[in-house]
Design a protein around this motif. Structure first.
Motif, PDB file in Angstrom:
ATOM      1  N   LEU A  24      24.543 -80.559  16.563  1.00 48.75           N
ATOM      2  CA  LEU A  24      23.177 -80.364  17.362  1.00 48.75           C
ATOM      3  C   LEU A  24      23.509 -79.406  18.195  1.00 48.75           C
ATOM      4  CD1 LEU A  24      20.519 -81.607  17.925  1.00 48.75           C
ATOM      5  CD2 LEU A  24      21.368 -83.080  19.553  1.00 48.75           C
ATOM      6  N   TYR A  25      22.514 -78.305  18.528  1.00 48.90           N
ATOM      7  CA  TYR A  25      22.896 -77.206  19.291  1.00 48.90           C
ATOM      8  C   TYR A  25      21.626 -77.327  20.582  1.00 48.90           C
ATOM      9  CZ  TYR A  25      26.067 -75.527  15.821  1.00 48.90           C
ATOM     10  OH  TYR A  25      27.193 -75.532  14.947  1.00 48.90           O
ATOM     11  N   LEU A  26      21.947 -76.907  21.769  1.00 48.93           N
ATOM     12  CA  LEU A  26      20.772 -76.634  22.548  1.00 48.93           C
ATOM     13  C   LEU A  26      21.088 -75.197  23.163  1.00 48.93           C
ATOM     14  CD1 LEU A  26      20.829 -79.788  24.675  1.00 48.93           C
ATOM     15  CD2 LEU A  26      19.387 -79.339  22.918  1.00 48.93           C
ATOM     16  N   SER A  27      20.025 -74.412  23.023  1.00 52.70           N
ATOM     17  CA  SER A  27      20.281 -73.049  23.556  1.00 52.70           C
ATOM     18  C   SER A  27      19.231 -72.772  24.688  1.00 52.70           C
ATOM     19  CB  SER A  27      19.880 -72.102  22.373  1.00 52.70           C
ATOM     20  OG  SER A  27      18.307 -72.265  21.941  1.00 52.70           O
ATOM     21  N   GLN A  28      19.014 -71.630  25.069  1.00 54.39           N
ATOM     22  CA  GLN A  28      18.073 -71.139  26.049  1.00 54.39           C
ATOM     23  C   GLN A  28      16.594 -71.627  25.722  1.00 54.39           C
ATOM     24  OE1 GLN A  28      18.740 -70.419  29.217  1.00 54.39           O
ATOM     25  NE2 GLN A  28      21.054 -69.677  29.079  1.00 54.39           N
ATOM     26  N   SER A  29      16.251 -71.720  24.771  1.00 52.73           N
ATOM     27  CA  SER A  29      14.879 -71.756  24.361  1.00 52.73           C
ATOM     28  C   SER A  29      14.540 -72.688  23.584  1.00 52.73           C
ATOM     29  CB  SER A  29      14.146 -70.548  23.695  1.00 52.73           C
ATOM     30  OG  SER A  29      14.927 -69.919  22.633  1.00 52.73           O
ATOM     31  N   ARG A  30      15.474 -73.554  22.731  1.00 55.47           N
ATOM     32  CA  ARG A  30      15.086 -74.394  21.557  1.00 55.47           C
ATOM     33  C   ARG A  30      16.068 -75.176  21.379  1.00 55.47           C
ATOM     34  NH1 ARG A  30      13.075 -71.134  17.016  1.00 55.47           N
ATOM     35  NH2 ARG A  30      12.466 -69.664  18.458  1.00 55.47           N
ATOM     36  N   VAL A  31      16.149 -76.371  20.737  1.00 56.14           N
ATOM     37  CA  VAL A  31      17.122 -77.257  20.307  1.00 56.14           C
ATOM     38  C   VAL A  31      17.062 -77.192  18.522  1.00 56.14           C
ATOM     39  CG1 VAL A  31      15.195 -79.154  20.155  1.00 56.14           C
ATOM     40  CG2 VAL A  31      17.700 -79.680  19.949  1.00 56.14           C
ATOM     41  N   GLY A  32      18.295 -76.883  18.051  1.00 53.60           N
ATOM     42  CA  GLY A  32      18.654 -77.071  16.536  1.00 53.60           C
ATOM     43  C   GLY A  32      19.465 -77.837  16.009  1.00 53.60           C
ATOM     44  N   TRP A  33      19.286 -78.147  14.737  1.00 52.45           N
ATOM     45  CA  TRP A  33      20.413 -78.894  14.136  1.00 52.45           C
ATOM     46  C   TRP A  33      20.745 -78.296  12.920  1.00 52.45           C
ATOM     47  CZ3 TRP A  33      20.592 -81.335   9.216  1.00 52.45           C
ATOM     48  CH2 TRP A  33      21.807 -82.012   9.116  1.00 52.45           C
ATOM     49  N   MET A  34      22.051 -78.114  12.346  1.00 51.95           N
ATOM     50  CA  MET A  34      22.626 -77.401  11.386  1.00 51.95           C
ATOM     51  C   MET A  34      23.516 -78.498  10.485  1.00 51.95           C
ATOM     52  SD  MET A  34      24.952 -74.066  11.112  1.00 51.95           S
ATOM     53  CE  MET A  34      23.790 -73.009  12.093  1.00 51.95           C
ATOM     54  N   MET A  35      22.943 -78.529   9.184  1.00 54.20           N
ATOM     55  CA  MET A  35      24.106 -79.344   8.272  1.00 54.20           C
ATOM     56  C   MET A  35      25.411 -78.764   8.431  1.00 54.20           C
ATOM     57  SD  MET A  35      23.497 -80.517   4.419  1.00 54.20           S
ATOM     58  CE  MET A  35      21.457 -80.731   5.026  1.00 54.20           C
ATOM     59  N   ASP A  36      26.534 -79.598   7.980  1.00 58.17           N
ATOM     60  CA  ASP A  36      27.792 -79.134   7.821  1.00 58.17           C
ATOM     61  C   ASP A  36      27.737 -78.285   6.448  1.00 58.17           C
ATOM     62  OD1 ASP A  36      28.693 -80.585   9.813  1.00 58.17           O
ATOM     63  OD2 ASP A  36      29.348 -82.253   8.677  1.00 58.17           O
ATOM     64  N   ASP A  37      28.737 -77.346   6.423  1.00 58.99           N
ATOM     65  CA  ASP A  37      28.901 -76.232   5.488  1.00 58.99           C
ATOM     66  C   ASP A  37      27.378 -75.419   5.291  1.00 58.99           C
ATOM     67  OD1 ASP A  37      31.305 -77.319   5.198  1.00 58.99           O
ATOM     68  OD2 ASP A  37      30.831 -78.753   3.785  1.00 58.99           O
TER      69      ASP A  37
END
Length: 545
Positions: A24-37
């Motif tokens: 799970l990632y939090l940046s300046q403008s949005r929240v995002g989720w990336m699957m492994d690999d």
């Protein structure tokens, strides 16, 4: 996170989304989720699109964080680090607090414009169809549609009815405790904030003064829950912020008590001896009614204050709202002086009950006097005309004779298969019949609207409606004396061309091929579009000279 490089402010590993492991990632403008690999984000949400966030209760086995968007779409993330449950809770709380801070920075007002647009589309079928025909097919953009097309529909529609406020909107806020350190957390939604602001205008004024200049959003609401609005036991920090609110509320309470003194249906002074209670003055309590405990009388007063505030939030006019906001800025004085309330003449309880149960919009239509009909012979009036039937009955012997005659004729009948039409003559007749059908499809006379199938007739009406709306805006540009009108004229001409290619031509082909309609079914509409195109070309030729 969306094609452009953004700084990652927080990264949390071992976060599941839909039973898939990822980060799970939090940046300046949005929240995002990336699957492994994987190198692409399966979830990417702008902070401005998030309505609220929720966390799982303490007793639940899974440690989860859920974000709710303005369109009520939800994304649930499961924190499952293998170290320990305390670590999972710590990572979840860290993500929640950081997400709340980033949402506050990019906070926007609730999308009332989107709610209003959805209401307009739901209540107006023609406007909704125009939106499908023009915006969904990318003939015009959504902004152009709401700016140009939907303006007249919005003016013709009535005002939107506001959502009511629950009497228990503060009691419904359930605090959640952290099992590790005993910290109490309150999750408040924009709906709860709006209810507080409507019920207590002074709190709304304090919010605009303190947030975010003097304190954060979370600190303001923390002090609100520690103030006299929510808790009996208050601290000095919260009262320093909301002390002026208490003065304003007391002054409003005194006005409400005086205005309702002569109302037999609403006696707010019933629990007091001689005068309404005030926080600043000595509280005098009617012992048999409010008890001997000052705390009880104070709570009763606050309950009544909240109920009156909720009722006033729905009956205020715009002018009264402005006056209340001005009074909240200066609780010690009212605009143009503290005028004495107008004491109405006391009405009887029966009159007040009649006002409560009578609604003009629910009353039946007034009786219309009509001429009376006097009938001397009622039986002649009630007896309708009898149907005349003439049927000659047959004797049983005649029926038997007819049946025997029919059976004899059928048994003696022999087919004559050799006496048939000449093949050449039959082929000629079929050829003539085909020519007649072909001429019927291309004849000058077209079928009337009543002869069209119901489905096709409805689609034809929608095509004419959408095209007529575009043509109306096209002709409204003449004479194009300003640069804005000239720019709009160019756009409407291009829009008419796209509408002809994407809607009118496919509809005509479908009507001719599927419903066997006349090819000239849209000649009238095409003629109007051709006249508009000729007008545009002539204007363009004159300007190019």
């Amino acid at each position: 996170m969306s094609g452009e490089r953004e700084d990652i402010l927080l990264q949390v590993n071992h976060v599941r989304y839909k039973k898939n492991n990822g980060q799970l990632y939090l940046s300046q403008s949005r929240v995002g989720w990336m699957m492994d690999d994987s190198d692409t984000f399966a979830v990417s949400v702008q902070y401005s699109d998030i309505r609220t966030q929720k966390i799982s209760p303490e007793g639940k086995p899974k440690v989860q964080l859920q974000i709710v968007l303005h369109d009520m779409t939800t994304h649930t993330f499961h924190f499952c680090t293998p170290e320990s449950r305390d670590k999972q809770v710590a990572e979840r709380n860290q993500t929640k607090e950081r997400l709340a801070q980033l949402m506050d920075k990019r906070k926007r007002l609730p999308p009332d414009d989107l709610v209003e647009k959805k209401r307009m589309l739901d209540e107006n079928e023609q406007l909704c169809q125009l939106y499908r025909d023009l915006v969904a097919t990318e003939i015009i953009s959504g902004d152009e549609f709401w700016k140009e097309i939907a303006v007249q529909y919005k003016n013709s529609m009535g005002p939107n009815q506001e959502m009511g406020i629950s009497g228990a909107f503060l009691a419904d806020i359930k605090p959640q405790t952290d099992g590790s350190n005993g910290k109490v957390q309150y999750n408040i939604t924009p709906e709860i904030m709006s209810a507080v602001f409507k019920t207590y205008p002074a709190v709304k004024k304090k919010h605009s003064e303190y947030v975010p200049h003097r304190m954060s959003e979370a600190e303001f609401w923390t002090r609100f829950f520690q103030s006299h609005y929510y808790s009996v036991h208050t601290n000095s920090g919260s009262e320093n912020v909301f002390s002026e609110c208490a003065k304003y509320d007391d002054k409003e309470w005194n006005r409400d008590v005086l205005s309702a003194r002569n109302d037999p249906m609403c006696d707010l002074t019933d629990i007091y001896e001689d005068k309404p209670m005030s926080i600043e003055n000595d509280i005098r309590i009617a012992g048999a009614k409010a008890g001997s405990n000052i705390m009880h009388a104070t709570m009763i007063k606050r309950f009544n204050q909240q109920s009156v505030g909720i009722l006033k939030a729905h009956t205020y006019t715009e002018k009264e709202k402005v006056l209340d906001e001005l009074a909240a800025q200066n609780p010690d004085s009212l605009p143009n002086g503290d005028a004495e309330p107008v004491v109405e003449v006391q009405k009887s309880k029966k009159a007040r009950l009649e006002e409560k149960i009578s609604y003009n919009d629910l009353e039946g239509p007034s009786k219309v006097e009509s001429a009376s009909l006097t009938i001397n012979q009622t039986h002649r009036y009630l007896t309708g005309p009898t149907e005349y039937t003439s049927m000659q009955s047959l004797e049983p012997q005649q029926v038997t004779l007819l049946q025997h005659h029919l059976a004899t004729e059928v048994s003696c009948w022999t087919p004559n298969l050799t006496d048939t039409q000449d093949p050449d003559a039959a082929y000629l007749q079929l050829q003539r019949f085909s020519d007649v059908c072909r001429r019927g499809r291309t004849s000058a006379g077209s079928r009337s609207g009543d002869e069209l199938p119901r489905k096709l007739h409805k689609e034809l009406t929608l095509v004419y409606s959408s095209a007529g709306e575009l043509l109306r805006h096209f002709w409204a540009c003449f004479p194009p004396r300003t640069p804005q009108l000239q720019e709009k004229l160019h756009k409407m001409h291009q829009t008419l061309g796209r509408y002809h290619d994407r809607t009118i031509r496919p509809f005509r082909d479908m009507a001719v091929n599927d419903y066997n309609c006349n090819v000239n079914i849209l000649d009238h509409l095409l003629g109007m579009i051709n006249i508009a195109n000729t007008k545009y070309e002539n204007w363009k030729a004159r300007n190019c000279r």
